[in-house]
Write a protein that holds these residues in place. Sequence first.
Motif, PDB file in Angstrom:
ATOM      1  N   ARG A  22       0.814  -1.222   0.000  1.00  0.00           N
ATOM      2  CA  ARG A  22       0.000   0.000   0.000  1.00  0.00           C
ATOM      3  C   ARG A  22       0.844   1.267   0.000  1.00  0.00           C
ATOM      4  NH1 ARG A  22      -4.405  -2.054   4.242  1.00  0.00           N
ATOM      5  NH2 ARG A  22      -5.920  -2.808   2.726  1.00  0.00           N
ATOM      6  N   TRP A  23       0.453   2.214  -0.866  1.00  0.00           N
ATOM      7  CA  TRP A  23       1.080   3.532  -0.873  1.00  0.00           C
ATOM      8  C   TRP A  23       0.877   4.222   0.470  1.00  0.00           C
ATOM      9  CZ3 TRP A  23       4.553   6.751  -1.821  1.00  0.00           C
ATOM     10  CH2 TRP A  23       4.360   8.128  -1.670  1.00  0.00           C
ATOM     11  N   TYR A  24      -0.305   4.047   1.072  1.00  0.00           N
ATOM     12  CA  TYR A  24      -0.584   4.645   2.386  1.00  0.00           C
ATOM     13  C   TYR A  24       0.522   4.260   3.380  1.00  0.00           C
ATOM     14  CZ  TYR A  24      -2.641   5.342   6.983  1.00  0.00           C
ATOM     15  OH  TYR A  24      -2.840   5.730   8.278  1.00  0.00           O
ATOM     16  N   GLU A  25       0.896   2.987   3.398  1.00  0.00           N
ATOM     17  CA  GLU A  25       1.909   2.506   4.342  1.00  0.00           C
ATOM     18  C   GLU A  25       3.304   3.002   3.971  1.00  0.00           C
ATOM     19  OE1 GLU A  25       1.243   1.257   7.135  1.00  0.00           O
ATOM     20  OE2 GLU A  25      -0.861   0.729   6.847  1.00  0.00           O
ATOM     21  N   ALA A  26       3.631   3.015   2.685  1.00  0.00           N
ATOM     22  CA  ALA A  26       4.937   3.526   2.248  1.00  0.00           C
ATOM     23  C   ALA A  26       5.073   5.002   2.607  1.00  0.00           C
ATOM     24  CB  ALA A  26       5.108   3.310   0.747  1.00  0.00           C
ATOM     25  N   ARG A  27       4.012   5.747   2.397  1.00  0.00           N
ATOM     26  CA  ARG A  27       4.011   7.179   2.724  1.00  0.00           C
ATOM     27  C   ARG A  27       4.150   7.389   4.231  1.00  0.00           C
ATOM     28  NH1 ARG A  27      -0.168  10.634   4.179  1.00  0.00           N
ATOM     29  NH2 ARG A  27       0.251  12.816   3.734  1.00  0.00           N
ATOM     30  N   ARG A  29       5.635   5.417   6.355  1.00  0.00           N
ATOM     31  CA  ARG A  29       7.034   5.138   6.712  1.00  0.00           C
ATOM     32  C   ARG A  29       7.917   6.334   6.363  1.00  0.00           C
ATOM     33  NH1 ARG A  29       5.683   0.258   4.792  1.00  0.00           N
ATOM     34  NH2 ARG A  29       6.621   0.542   2.739  1.00  0.00           N
ATOM     35  N   ALA A  30       7.703   6.909   5.172  1.00  0.00           N
ATOM     36  CA  ALA A  30       8.498   8.063   4.759  1.00  0.00           C
ATOM     37  C   ALA A  30       8.274   9.245   5.699  1.00  0.00           C
ATOM     38  CB  ALA A  30       8.158   8.443   3.320  1.00  0.00           C
ATOM     39  N   LEU A  31       7.030   9.467   6.111  1.00  0.00           N
ATOM     40  CA  LEU A  31       6.735  10.541   7.070  1.00  0.00           C
ATOM     41  C   LEU A  31       7.430  10.276   8.404  1.00  0.00           C
ATOM     42  CD1 LEU A  31       2.919  11.060   6.408  1.00  0.00           C
ATOM     43  CD2 LEU A  31       4.711  12.784   6.108  1.00  0.00           C
ATOM     44  N   THR A  32       7.392   9.042   8.852  1.00  0.00           N
ATOM     45  CA  THR A  32       8.040   8.679  10.119  1.00  0.00           C
ATOM     46  C   THR A  32       9.521   9.011  10.063  1.00  0.00           C
ATOM     47  OG1 THR A  32       6.436   6.911  10.532  1.00  0.00           O
ATOM     48  CG2 THR A  32       8.532   6.770  11.709  1.00  0.00           C
ATOM     49  N   LEU A  33      10.182   8.564   9.009  1.00  0.00           N
ATOM     50  CA  LEU A  33      11.619   8.807   8.884  1.00  0.00           C
ATOM     51  C   LEU A  33      11.933  10.286   8.741  1.00  0.00           C
ATOM     52  CD1 LEU A  33      12.453   5.806   6.544  1.00  0.00           C
ATOM     53  CD2 LEU A  33      12.916   5.981   9.002  1.00  0.00           C
ATOM     54  N   ALA A  34      11.099  11.014   7.994  1.00  0.00           N
ATOM     55  CA  ALA A  34      11.328  12.447   7.798  1.00  0.00           C
ATOM     56  C   ALA A  34      11.125  13.241   9.083  1.00  0.00           C
ATOM     57  CB  ALA A  34      10.402  12.980   6.708  1.00  0.00           C
ATOM     58  N   CYS A  35      10.273  12.760   9.972  1.00  0.00           N
ATOM     59  CA  CYS A  35       9.999  13.472  11.225  1.00  0.00           C
ATOM     60  C   CYS A  35      11.075  13.266  12.285  1.00  0.00           C
ATOM     61  CB  CYS A  35       8.637  13.051  11.777  1.00  0.00           C
ATOM     62  SG  CYS A  35       7.256  13.793  10.889  1.00  0.00           S
ATOM     63  N   LEU A  36      11.946  12.290  12.109  1.00  0.00           N
ATOM     64  CA  LEU A  36      12.997  12.059  13.106  1.00  0.00           C
ATOM     65  C   LEU A  36      13.988  13.219  13.087  1.00  0.00           C
ATOM     66  CD1 LEU A  36      13.730   8.261  12.543  1.00  0.00           C
ATOM     67  CD2 LEU A  36      12.250   9.322  14.271  1.00  0.00           C
ATOM     68  N   PRO A  37      14.155  13.913  14.201  1.00  0.00           N
ATOM     69  CA  PRO A  37      15.010  15.096  14.209  1.00  0.00           C
ATOM     70  C   PRO A  37      16.507  14.801  14.144  1.00  0.00           C
ATOM     71  CG  PRO A  37      14.066  14.755  16.382  1.00  0.00           C
ATOM     72  CD  PRO A  37      13.445  13.741  15.469  1.00  0.00           C
ATOM     73  N   ARG A  38      16.891  13.568  14.451  1.00  0.00           N
ATOM     74  CA  ARG A  38      18.316  13.226  14.397  1.00  0.00           C
ATOM     75  C   ARG A  38      18.572  12.262  13.251  1.00  0.00           C
ATOM     76  NH1 ARG A  38      19.050  11.706  20.496  1.00  0.00           N
ATOM     77  NH2 ARG A  38      20.369  10.099  19.599  1.00  0.00           N
ATOM     78  N   GLN A  39      19.763  12.334  12.727  1.00  0.00           N
ATOM     79  CA  GLN A  39      20.143  11.440  11.640  1.00  0.00           C
ATOM     80  C   GLN A  39      20.415  10.040  12.161  1.00  0.00           C
ATOM     81  OE1 GLN A  39      23.419  12.961   9.378  1.00  0.00           O
ATOM     82  NE2 GLN A  39      23.218  11.444   7.779  1.00  0.00           N
ATOM     83  N   ARG A  40      20.900   9.943  13.404  1.00  0.00           N
ATOM     84  CA  ARG A  40      21.302   8.644  13.945  1.00  0.00           C
ATOM     85  C   ARG A  40      20.877   8.537  15.404  1.00  0.00           C
ATOM     86  NH1 ARG A  40      22.856   4.493  11.372  1.00  0.00           N
ATOM     87  NH2 ARG A  40      23.842   2.906  12.644  1.00  0.00           N
ATOM     88  N   TYR A  41      20.498   7.310  15.803  1.00  0.00           N
ATOM     89  CA  TYR A  41      20.084   7.017  17.175  1.00  0.00           C
ATOM     90  C   TYR A  41      20.937   5.873  17.723  1.00  0.00           C
ATOM     91  CZ  TYR A  41      16.251  10.157  16.377  1.00  0.00           C
ATOM     92  OH  TYR A  41      15.523  11.292  16.112  1.00  0.00           O
ATOM     93  N   ASP A 175      -6.357  10.883   7.719  1.00  0.00           N
ATOM     94  CA  ASP A 175      -6.336   9.483   8.132  1.00  0.00           C
ATOM     95  C   ASP A 175      -5.438   9.156   9.309  1.00  0.00           C
ATOM     96  OD1 ASP A 175      -8.095   8.608   6.026  1.00  0.00           O
ATOM     97  OD2 ASP A 175      -6.428   8.984   4.659  1.00  0.00           O
ATOM     98  N   LEU A 176      -4.410   9.953   9.551  1.00  0.00           N
ATOM     99  CA  LEU A 176      -3.481   9.593  10.622  1.00  0.00           C
ATOM    100  C   LEU A 176      -3.030  10.826  11.386  1.00  0.00           C
ATOM    101  CD1 LEU A 176      -0.209  10.299   9.971  1.00  0.00           C
ATOM    102  CD2 LEU A 176      -0.605   8.592   8.235  1.00  0.00           C
ATOM    103  N   VAL A 177      -2.530  10.553  12.592  1.00  0.00           N
ATOM    104  CA  VAL A 177      -1.864  11.582  13.383  1.00  0.00           C
ATOM    105  C   VAL A 177      -0.508  11.009  13.790  1.00  0.00           C
ATOM    106  CG1 VAL A 177      -3.006  10.864  15.540  1.00  0.00           C
ATOM    107  CG2 VAL A 177      -1.986  13.140  15.369  1.00  0.00           C
TER     108      VAL A 177
END
Length: 195
Positions: A22-27, A29-41, A175-177
């Motif tokens: 699903r594009w919904y799920e791929a999107r 995931r991309a939002l999740t990664l883009a929202c992370l304020p640090r490059q590495r954890y 659809d999501l928060v």
Amino acid sequence: MNTAAYFAQIYREPDPFQYRQRWYEARKRALTLACLPRQRYRNAWELGCSNGVLSAALAERCDALLGTDLSAAALADAASSTAAFANVRFEQAHHPQDWPTGQFDLIVVSEVGYYLSAPDLSEMATRLRTSLADDGLLLACHWVHPFAEALSSAAEVHEALAGGLVEAFTYRDADLVMQGWGVSPTSVAACEGLR
């Protein structure tokens, strides 16, 4: 609702939520990664890792990643999804009863909280705050539409998780928060020396 039985039934089918198609799920995931304020954890934890599709993406940005899920079938699929990453491990867990030790500088709660009763949700939120490192981020993402199996709404889950933490960001659509919180304010620009 018997949550363990519910997920055992769902995971009789491979990729029941169609995370890979699903594009919904791929999107998401991309939002999740883009929202992370640090490059590495240093040490991350993904609650409700399901079949490990997001885990594989997170693994590229984490020194160590723990994925937990209620479903043994989902965890077997997650192990396959992340076989190329030596920094990932998985544990079967029923939260908030089962809890890992240690502090995490990234905790991702994706589509988990609404399967918890109000007391369990409150306990999980409290325990998450104690597991979050001082420089860490708690990120939560939930579907906002009601569904029969939900014991709590997305709004109730996020309100519980936010308690006592400082908001780092909020993304909301039809659809999501998705929200992130930390012990102290987060500024990517400050971390990069831009201000």
